[in-house]
Design an enzyme around this catalytic site. Structure first.
Site, short mmCIF file in Angstrom:
data_model
loop_
_atom_site.label_atom_id
_atom_site.label_comp_id
_atom_site.label_asym_id
_atom_site.label_seq_id
_atom_site.Cartn_x
_atom_site.Cartn_y
_atom_site.Cartn_z
CG ASN A 85 -1.74 1.44 1.59
OD1 ASN A 85 -1.81 2.07 0.42
ND2 ASN A 85 -1.78 1.66 2.81
CD GLU A 126 -19.53 17.50 3.42
OE1 GLU A 126 -18.43 17.83 2.91
OE2 GLU A 126 -19.69 16.33 3.68
CE LYS A 156 -20.34 13.21 1.59
NZ LYS A 156 -19.39 13.86 2.67
CD GLU A 197 -17.68 11.39 -1.22
OE1 GLU A 197 -18.61 12.08 -1.01
OE2 GLU A 197 -16.57 11.14 -1.14
CG HIS A 237 -21.60 38.33 -9.14
ND1 HIS A 237 -21.45 39.73 -9.43
CD2 HIS A 237 -22.02 38.48 -7.78
CE1 HIS A 237 -21.96 40.59 -8.39
NE2 HIS A 237 -22.19 39.85 -7.23
CE LYS A 277 -14.01 7.00 5.47
NZ LYS A 277 -15.04 8.13 5.45
#
Ligand code: AGP
Length: 608
Positions: free
Chosen positions: A97, A481, A485, A488, A504, A603
């Site tokens: 990893n 946020e 979400k 994603e 604008h 993750k």
């Protein structure tokens, strides 16, 4: 970003490796593989797709020593030939990893030395390098140590050899790795959750450590090659906390865990009459007395938490605050203020860009550092002078939910501590804030009760291709946020704007096919926001408004209202986040995406 697990035992370890991989799948899930030593040979199985596919083809394999890997592709497309473990001449097998930055130069040298490469990965050079030292007379440990000295980059690796069924080697630099200790058996893994079915007795390895493991014993050597003793700990994470239980997805479970996660994070203050600097570490009082500003560094959702905190810190504590995306900050020539407190925010504590940003800040002369993090013993926690551990518990879903709201709680506590030290918080106001914080878990639960209505609302989004999120002030980061979400996990293109910015430019996008989701707290910017919403409605945009009680925004054609409880003052962003998490979740369900493992993501982003 990948997950590795290894085991040496007196029983068949294949089910242990597969279960471990399943639990590490959140770290990467485009391919998986395992290898065991049986009858003097390496037997390897690999597959693209999920660990379940690997389980299907591994039913007949047995062995008492083996290593396994679940992958998030960096070098080379997701394919069977690029899946780990990688092998060298049927003698050495390696799982890895991390990223080897100088792999091209090593590869060229190894090819010139007669090695043939079977994959496009950076990892394969590790297998051949170890092989080259092993066949030249070094032990497996010595060959691994020699190979590691040649690598530039980050790694956590596991190594076995077909002619050495009694020894498992693992090592780390820059990527997380821990050992698990059993009775007559030992293990390693990227994350403790992978080992909980077999042991909770663990040793967190330090950067540079190399471990030789047998069935009955193990020996850890540090970067200088000296034998060292690392503390043995008993993980407090329960096996149940990483199980799905009655929920359909981890994301849903984690959204619902927020009242408990917030209450646990507040434990240090909930039974106390005042907030003290000590909750951020023994040296916090001295450090906070010396600072004159805050620099927050983070990525993704954690960055959004930082943006909310900027409003709190400047308004309540009167301390200047800058928030920077870690991946940008690390390469920016900035002017460092050594009296700034550098706050790194991270769920995992191992995000490569945030780690690099922290190192960069230190190299520029920053001395005051604080990590707000959900994972004890993670790299960012270890590298910071002060620390605050959020108590969200393991977050498995790729989309961060409870980590975000608990970060906000931690940042609000930081704000109050600094406000108090700076003489901007009277005892009376402190008590009011403490009261609101104690009430927060219950308030969060009340918002969760909106779930059935939001599930219904989500049906209208499944056919949409774009969405616009609006917020103002403290709630603009919540709009950001919400948009993150949605994109994603549902793959709907979503953007967020401070509502006053619409005219604008982005207003040009608004038509009947563009849903506009607005966070509407009952605060001092409400009337401004209402005008912005009229601008949207006048262009035919369909409005979905999450409105606090008392906002008097009326449900009408083209205006859908989700009624939130009464306004929660400074803590309102925490509550307004929750319906947006639920909205994204239910839209993703409608679209049938893989909620917990959205495409192309992982993750913990441990690579650049
Ligand atoms: C959020 O849903 C993400 N998956 C992502 O943006 C995440 O917040 C980011 O990668 C930072 O991770 P960290 O908090 O573990 O550092």
């Amino acid at each position: 970003m990948c997950g590795i697990v290894g085991a040496i035992a007196q029983r068949n370890i294949v089910p242990i490796l597969l279960e471990g991989l399943q639990r590490l799948e959140y770290r990467g899930y485009d391919s998986a593989g395992l290898v065991v030593v049986s009858e003097g040979q390496l037997t390897r199985m690999r597959s693209t797709g999920r660990v379940a596919e690997l389980s299907n083809i591994s039913a007949d394999i047995q062995g008492t020593i083996g290593i396994a890997h679940t992958r998030w592709a960096t070098h080379g497309v997701p394919s069977e030939r690029n899946a780990h473990p990688h092998m060298s001449r049927d003698l050495i097998a390696v799982v890895h990893n991390g990223i080897i930055e100088n792999y091209e130069a090593i590869r060229t040298r190894l090819v010139a030395g007669g090695y043939e490469f079977a994959s496009d990965t950076d990892t394969e050079v590790i297998a051949h390098l170890i092989h080259s030292h092993y066949v030249n007379g070094k032990t497996l440990l010595g060959a691994t140590q020699a190979a590691l000295t040649e690598l530039v980059g980050a790694y956590a690796i596991g190594v076995i050899a077909s002619d050495n069924p009694d020894q498992l080697i693992c090592a780390r630099r820059g990527s997380p790795l821990l050992m698990g200790i059993g009775i007559g058996e030992n293990f390693f893994a990227s994350d403790v959750s992978a080992l909980l079915p077999v042991t909770n007795k663990v040793v967190y390895l330090e950067d540079g450590d190399v471990v030789e493991m047998g069935r009955q014993s193990y020996r850890i050597r540090d970067a200088a090659g000296e034998i060292v003793a690392r503390p043995v700990q008993f993980s407090e994470i329960s096996n149940e906390s990483v199980q799905l239980g009655n929920y359909r997805h981890y994301m849903q479970k984690e959204i619902h865990e927020q009242p408990r996660a917030i209450a646990d994070t507040l434990e240090s203050v909930s039974n106390s009459h005042s907030i003290v600097p000590g909750i951020f570490g023994a040296e916090a009082a001295a450090c906070f007395a010396d600072i004159d500003s805050i620099l927050i560094l983070a990525c993704g959702t954690s960055y959004h938490a930082g943006l909310v905190a900027r409003y709190w810190l400047e308004e309540i504590a009167g301390i200047q605050c800058t928030v920077e995306i870690a991946s940008e900050y690390r390469y920016r020539t900035s002017v460092a203020n050594p009296r700034a407190l550098v706050v790194v925010l991270s769920q995992s504590g191992e995000t490569a860009d945030t780690q690099a940003a922290l190192s960069h800040a230190k190299s520029l002369g920053h001395v005051h550092t604080l990590a707000i993090c959900n994972v004890p013993e993670s790299a960012l926690v270890r590298q910071s002078k002060l620390r605050f551990l959020t108590r969200a518990g393991p977050e498995i879903g790729v989309a961060s939910t409870k980590a975000f709201t608990t970060q906000l709680v931690a940042l609000f506590l930081l704000t109050l501590v600094l406000a108090k030290l700076r003489g901007r918080l009277t005892a009376e106001v402190e008590q009011l804030h403490l009261h609101s914080l104690r009430h927060l878990p219950a308030a969060t639960q009340k918002v969760l009760d909106l779930e059935p209505q939001i599930a219904k609302l989500a049906e209208q989004f499944a056919c949409k291709r774009h969405a616009l999120f609006l917020g103002r002030g403290l709630h603009y980061p919540i709009a950001l946020e919400g948009a993150l979400k949605l994109k994603e996990i549902s793959y709907i293109h979503a953007e967020a704007y401070p509502a006053g910015e619409l005219k604008h430019g982005p207003l040009a996008l608004v038509d009947k096919d563009m849903p506009v989701i607005s966070v509407a707290p009952n605060d001092m910017l409400l009337e401004k926001l209402k005008s912005n919403l009229h601008e949207v409605r006048a262009r035919g945009g369909e409005l979905y408004v999450f409105a606090d009680a008392g906002t008097h925004i009326r449900e009408e054609e083209g205006v859908h209202i989700m009624q939130m409880p009464e306004h929660a003052g400074f803590l309102s962003p925490i509550l307004h986040t929750i319906p947006l998490q639920l909205l994204a979740y239910y839209v993703a369900l409608q679209k049938g995406t893989d909620v917990d493992k959205p495409r192309n993501l992982a993750k913990s982003v441990t690579v650049e």
